[in-house]
Scaffold this active site. Structure first.
Site, short mmCIF file in Angstrom:
data_model
loop_
_atom_site.label_atom_id
_atom_site.label_comp_id
_atom_site.label_asym_id
_atom_site.label_seq_id
_atom_site.Cartn_x
_atom_site.Cartn_y
_atom_site.Cartn_z
N ASP A 229 -1.72 10.38 -2.71
CA ASP A 229 -2.14 9.51 -3.42
C ASP A 229 -2.66 10.43 -4.69
O ASP A 229 -2.57 9.11 -5.44
CB ASP A 229 -3.49 8.56 -2.95
CG ASP A 229 -3.20 8.29 -1.35
OD1 ASP A 229 -3.09 8.85 -0.94
OD2 ASP A 229 -2.31 6.79 -1.50
N ARG B 255 0.75 -0.46 0.04
CA ARG B 255 0.01 0.17 -0.03
C ARG B 255 0.98 1.41 0.17
O ARG B 255 2.00 1.37 0.03
CB ARG B 255 -0.78 0.01 0.63
CG ARG B 255 -0.63 -0.74 2.42
CD ARG B 255 0.30 -0.01 3.22
NE ARG B 255 0.30 1.55 3.59
CZ ARG B 255 1.08 2.39 3.22
NH1 ARG B 255 2.44 2.20 3.73
NH2 ARG B 255 0.75 4.12 3.61
N GLY B 256 -0.07 2.47 -0.12
CA GLY B 256 1.26 3.58 -0.12
C GLY B 256 1.21 3.91 -1.22
O GLY B 256 1.33 3.10 -2.54
N ALA B 257 1.05 4.98 -2.46
CA ALA B 257 0.72 5.65 -3.90
C ALA B 257 1.78 5.16 -4.63
O ALA B 257 1.84 4.38 -5.69
CB ALA B 257 0.57 6.99 -3.81
N ASN C 17 -5.31 12.75 0.13
CA ASN C 17 -4.69 11.72 1.30
C ASN C 17 -5.17 11.12 2.32
O ASN C 17 -6.44 10.82 2.06
CB ASN C 17 -3.55 12.40 2.11
CG ASN C 17 -2.74 11.57 2.40
OD1 ASN C 17 -1.98 11.04 2.15
ND2 ASN C 17 -1.85 11.47 3.54
N LYS C 18 -4.64 10.26 3.11
CA LYS C 18 -5.66 9.36 3.44
C LYS C 18 -6.62 9.86 4.55
O LYS C 18 -6.59 10.45 5.14
CB LYS C 18 -4.27 8.75 4.32
CG LYS C 18 -5.22 7.95 5.98
CD LYS C 18 -6.15 6.80 5.37
CE LYS C 18 -4.83 5.41 4.29
NZ LYS C 18 -5.97 4.94 3.64
O1 MRU Z 1 -4.69 3.07 2.56
P1 MRU Z 1 -3.17 4.04 1.96
O2 MRU Z 1 -1.69 2.47 2.53
O3 MRU Z 1 -2.66 2.90 0.86
O4 MRU Z 1 -3.00 5.07 2.01
C1 MRU Z 1 -1.34 5.47 2.22
C2 MRU Z 1 -1.81 7.11 2.18
O5 MRU Z 1 -2.40 7.67 2.19
C3 MRU Z 1 -0.44 7.63 1.93
O6 MRU Z 1 -0.09 8.74 2.94
C4 MRU Z 1 -0.24 7.48 0.73
O7 MRU Z 1 -0.34 7.15 -0.21
C5 MRU Z 1 1.37 8.73 0.22
S1 MRU Z 1 2.80 7.45 0.41
C6 MRU Z 1 4.02 8.02 -0.22
#
Ligand code: MRU
Length: 350
Positions: free
Chosen positions: A239, A52-54, A249-250
Site C-alpha cells: 500500500d 479496495r486495494g491501493a 501492506n495488509k
Molecule cells: O484493506 P485493503 O483490502 O484495501 O488492503 C489491500 C492490500 O493490503 C493489498 O495487498 C495492497 O493494497 C496491494 S493491492 C495491489
C-alpha cells in the site's frame, strides 16, 4: 464464469458518465455493480471498502475527480478550480495508508492549470491514462517477477493484490498468473486475511476463475506451512513503500516476512512505482489505518466476541526492508532494497 485477468471483471470502470464499481464487500456470493456520479459517493465507496486495494482506490479517486469537476464547473464555471479543493480533500481523506490515492489525486490536480472551459474531457483522458498505465505496469511486473521464480514450487500470498485490487491483472497475483502460465508455480496458498477475508473471498475467487490451484489457510497457519518446505516464495502487494524500502501492506504481512526469513523462504513485494513514496523516509512515518473494533468483534453483523471485550484493529503493518528479498516494480527489480537503491530506481527512466 468471467475471468479476472483484467479483461472481463473490472473492479473500477468509467461507464455511462460515471464511476462503476464492483461491490467487493459481497463477493464472491453476489456480483453487483454500484454507480456513482458524484465524487462524495466515490469517497464513501473507498472508505466503506466497495473498492479496495491501493491501485484500484487511486484509479477510483481519479475518476471521482472527473465527477467533481463536472459538478463544480456546472455550478460555477468561473470559480470551479478553487472550489474543487474540497472534493480533492474529501477523496484524499477516504483512506490513509495507500499512497496511490494521494499519487493519483496529485496527478489529476497537476492537470487543472491547463484547462479552460469544460474540464471533463481533459480530466477523463487523464484518469483513463492513470488506469491504462496501471494495467501496463501490472503486466510488466508480472513478467519481471515470474522470471525470479526459477524452480517449480508452491507460493503463499496474503490479502488480495489481484485484478480486483488494481486496474486489472494484479500486482502479486500478476506475478502469480505469469509464473503459473510459465509452469513455475504448482500451487498458491492464500491466507484467508481476517477480518475482511480478502484472501478467501477475493484472491481465491480470482484464482479459481483462472484455473490456478488455490488452497486457503487460516492466517495463523503460515509458520506451520512454511516449516513443511514446499513454499519457496511469499508474494505480496503493498500500500505504500517508504524511501528506504520498508513496505506497508495488509496486517499480517510483517508476520509472514519474519516467518519467511526464519524458514529460508524468499519474500517478494510487487508494487508499481505509484506505491513508492519518496517523501516518507521510513516505515515508521507511514500512517497505519485503524478501522472499527466491530470488524473484529462481529462476523456478518453478528457479535461473536465476548460481551465486554474490546478490540484493536490496525489494518496494515510495515515490513522492514531488510526482511524483503526483492521489490518488483514496472521500472525494474530491486534486490535487498535500501534507500540508495530505491532512489536509483525512482530516478531511472524505465
Ligand atoms: O484493506 P485493503 O483490502 O484495501 O488492503 C489491500 C492490500 O493490503 C493489498 O495487498 C495492497 O493494497 C496491494 S493491492 C495491489
Amino acid at each position: 464464469m468471467a475471468s479476472a485477468q483484467g479483461s472481463v471483471i473490472k473492479a473500477v470502470e468509467w461507464a455511462g458518465g460515471g464511476v462503476r464499481l464492483l461491490d467487493q464487500r459481497i463477493l464472491p456470493g453476489k456480483i453487483n455493480y454500484l454507480f456513482y456520479k458524484e465524487s462524495s459517493g466515490v469517497a464513501s465507496a473507498i472508505r466503506e471498502m466497495v473498492v479496495r486495494g491501493a491501485p484500484a482506490i487511486g484509479i477510483a479517486a481519479a475518476y471521482g475527480v472527473v465527477c467533481a469537476a463536472r459538478r463544480r464547473y456546472a455550478l460555477s464555471p468561473g470559480t470551479w478550480q478553487r472550489e474543487i479543493a474540497v472534493d480533492f480533500a474529501e477523496l484524499a481523506d477516504s483512506r490513509p495508508t495507500a499512497v496511490n490515492l494521494r499519487w493519483a489525486l496529485d496527478r489529476m490536480k497537476s492537470r487543472l492549470g491547463d484547462i479552460s472551459g469544460d474540464p471533463e474531457p481533459a480530466l477523463l483522458a487523464e484518469a483513463r491514462r492513470v488506469h491504462d498505465e496501471d494495467i501496463a505496469a501490472n503486466r510488466r511486473m508480472g513478467d519481471l517477477g515470474a522470471q525470479l521464480i526459477d524452480q517449480r514450487c508452491a507460493v503463499l500470498t496474503h490479502c488480495n493484490a489481484g485484478a480486483l485490487a488494481t486496474g486489472g491483472f494484479g500486482t502479486a497475483l500478476g506475478v502469480v498468473r505469469a509464473a503459473y502460465a510459465s509452469g513455475h508455480i504448482s500451487l498458491v496458498y492464500a491466507d484467508e486475511t481476517r477480518p475482511w477475508l480478502q484472501g478467501s473471498r477475493l484472491t481465491a475467487w480470482e484464482l479459481v476463475q483462472d484455473h490456478i490451484p488455490v488452497t486457503l489457510i487460516g492466517d495463523g497457519a503460515a509458520a506451520h506451512l512454511l516449516k513443511q518446505g514446499g513454499v519457496k516464495w511469499i508474494i505480496v502487494g503493498a500500500d505504500r513503500i517508504a524511501a528506504n524500502g520498508d513496505a506497508a501492506n495488509k496486517i499480517g504481512t510483517y508476520n509472514l516476512a519474519v516467518v519467511a526469513r526464519h524458514h529460508g523462504v524468499k519474500f517478494m513485494v510487487v508494487a508499481p512505482t505509484s506505491t513508492i513514496d519518496m517523501q516518507t523516509a521510513t516505515g515508521h512515518d507511514i500512517p497505519i489505518e485503524e478501522r472499527a473494533a466491530d470488524e473484529l468483534l462481529s462476523v456478518a453483523g453478528v457479535r461473536i466476541a465476548a460481551e465486554g471485550a474490546q478490540a484493536w484493529n490496525p489494518v496494515f503493518d510495515v515490513t522492514p526492508a531488510d526482511l524483503i528479498d526483492v521489490i518488483v516494480t514496472e521500472k525494474g527489480v530491486v534486490a535487498a532494497p535500501d534507500a540508495r537503491k530505491m532512489a536509483a530506481l525512482m530516478k531511472a527512466d524505465r
